[in-house]
Design a protein around this motif. Sequence first.
Motif, PDB file in Angstrom:
ATOM      1  N   ALA A 134      44.647  -3.133  24.132  1.00 34.22           N
ATOM      2  CA  ALA A 134      45.457  -3.978  25.314  1.00 34.22           C
ATOM      3  C   ALA A 134      44.370  -4.219  26.322  1.00 34.22           C
ATOM      4  O   ALA A 134      43.745  -3.288  26.976  1.00 34.22           O
ATOM      5  CB  ALA A 134      46.498  -2.971  25.893  1.00 34.22           C
ATOM      6  N   LEU A 135      44.398  -5.470  26.722  1.00 29.99           N
ATOM      7  CA  LEU A 135      43.484  -6.099  27.766  1.00 29.99           C
ATOM      8  C   LEU A 135      44.341  -6.640  28.861  1.00 29.99           C
ATOM      9  O   LEU A 135      45.409  -7.059  28.815  1.00 29.99           O
ATOM     10  CB  LEU A 135      42.776  -7.213  27.155  1.00 29.99           C
ATOM     11  CG  LEU A 135      41.295  -6.942  26.521  1.00 29.99           C
ATOM     12  CD1 LEU A 135      41.244  -5.827  25.243  1.00 29.99           C
ATOM     13  CD2 LEU A 135      40.593  -8.231  25.966  1.00 29.99           C
ATOM     14  N   VAL A 136      43.696  -5.862  30.051  1.00 28.60           N
ATOM     15  CA  VAL A 136      44.452  -6.260  31.185  1.00 28.60           C
ATOM     16  C   VAL A 136      43.652  -7.143  32.221  1.00 28.60           C
ATOM     17  O   VAL A 136      42.705  -6.806  32.251  1.00 28.60           O
ATOM     18  CB  VAL A 136      44.871  -4.810  32.145  1.00 28.60           C
ATOM     19  CG1 VAL A 136      45.812  -4.947  33.366  1.00 28.60           C
ATOM     20  CG2 VAL A 136      45.695  -3.821  31.098  1.00 28.60           C
ATOM     21  N   TRP A 137      44.155  -8.342  32.513  1.00 31.95           N
ATOM     22  CA  TRP A 137      43.401  -9.169  33.342  1.00 31.95           C
ATOM     23  C   TRP A 137      44.100  -9.583  34.559  1.00 31.95           C
ATOM     24  O   TRP A 137      45.374  -9.841  34.825  1.00 31.95           O
ATOM     25  CB  TRP A 137      43.471 -10.675  32.687  1.00 31.95           C
ATOM     26  CG  TRP A 137      43.432 -10.773  30.961  1.00 31.95           C
ATOM     27  CD1 TRP A 137      44.201 -10.252  30.317  1.00 31.95           C
ATOM     28  CD2 TRP A 137      42.041 -10.861  30.379  1.00 31.95           C
ATOM     29  NE1 TRP A 137      43.384 -10.312  28.807  1.00 31.95           N
ATOM     30  CE2 TRP A 137      42.406 -10.709  28.795  1.00 31.95           C
ATOM     31  CE3 TRP A 137      40.778 -11.093  30.799  1.00 31.95           C
ATOM     32  CZ2 TRP A 137      41.238 -10.956  28.133  1.00 31.95           C
ATOM     33  CZ3 TRP A 137      39.936 -11.387  29.927  1.00 31.95           C
ATOM     34  CH2 TRP A 137      40.080 -11.260  28.405  1.00 31.95           C
ATOM     35  N   LEU A 138      43.295  -8.936  35.709  1.00 34.87           N
ATOM     36  CA  LEU A 138      43.964  -9.170  36.960  1.00 34.87           C
ATOM     37  C   LEU A 138      43.400 -10.794  37.411  1.00 34.87           C
ATOM     38  O   LEU A 138      42.422 -11.238  36.672  1.00 34.87           O
ATOM     39  CB  LEU A 138      43.229  -8.172  38.043  1.00 34.87           C
ATOM     40  CG  LEU A 138      43.310  -6.829  37.786  1.00 34.87           C
ATOM     41  CD1 LEU A 138      42.688  -5.931  39.034  1.00 34.87           C
ATOM     42  CD2 LEU A 138      44.984  -6.544  37.995  1.00 34.87           C
TER      43      LEU A 138
END
Length: 189
Positions: free
Chosen positions: A74-78
Amino acid sequence: MDHYALDEFIADCHSVSAANADPADCVIAVAPLMERLLEGDRSFLRPAHFRSDRDHYARNAIYISPDEQLSLFALVWLPGQWTPVHDHGSWGVVGVLHGLLEERSLMAVDGAITADHGIRLKRGGVLLLKEKSISSFVPNPDHIHMTGVPQQRAMAVTLHLYGRNMNSFHIYDVEKGTRILVDVPHQKS
Ligand SMILES: [Fe+2]
């Protein structure tokens, strides 16, 4: 709502990988599995999968197979966080859990890349992937792109299923026409 358990999804992906030698056939078969996972109750997701990092996009491992033939992150992009220009060395299927992921493609002008220098890349098209959208890529020649979330948009969370343990990739310097192989870190879940 469909309950598609993580174990079931992973088992189905392993079956696809074992049954298909061509990466293009793998992504055709895995894309509907990713769709089912996104459409389902998502009960496999844990708070650890949503961890972000203020300094760069975050890679949270969900599953890495013991034989390193599959991995799911799971990649989390701000807002404002982007990958460098990179390839993958593997097939992969991406699904958007939340938000909008932008993908900017590049094309190798001279075809397959065989050296780490003298690489001519041409900027290509853009994709705006919304929640439940699915994207994919295959290697050889490698799909080269940068992905991320522009500053003015909200954060995004995306699922990435790869046909190997995705712990390294080439990053490209488009101006210099070079690439280097780098380790890609992740957080364990
Ligand atoms: Fe990528």
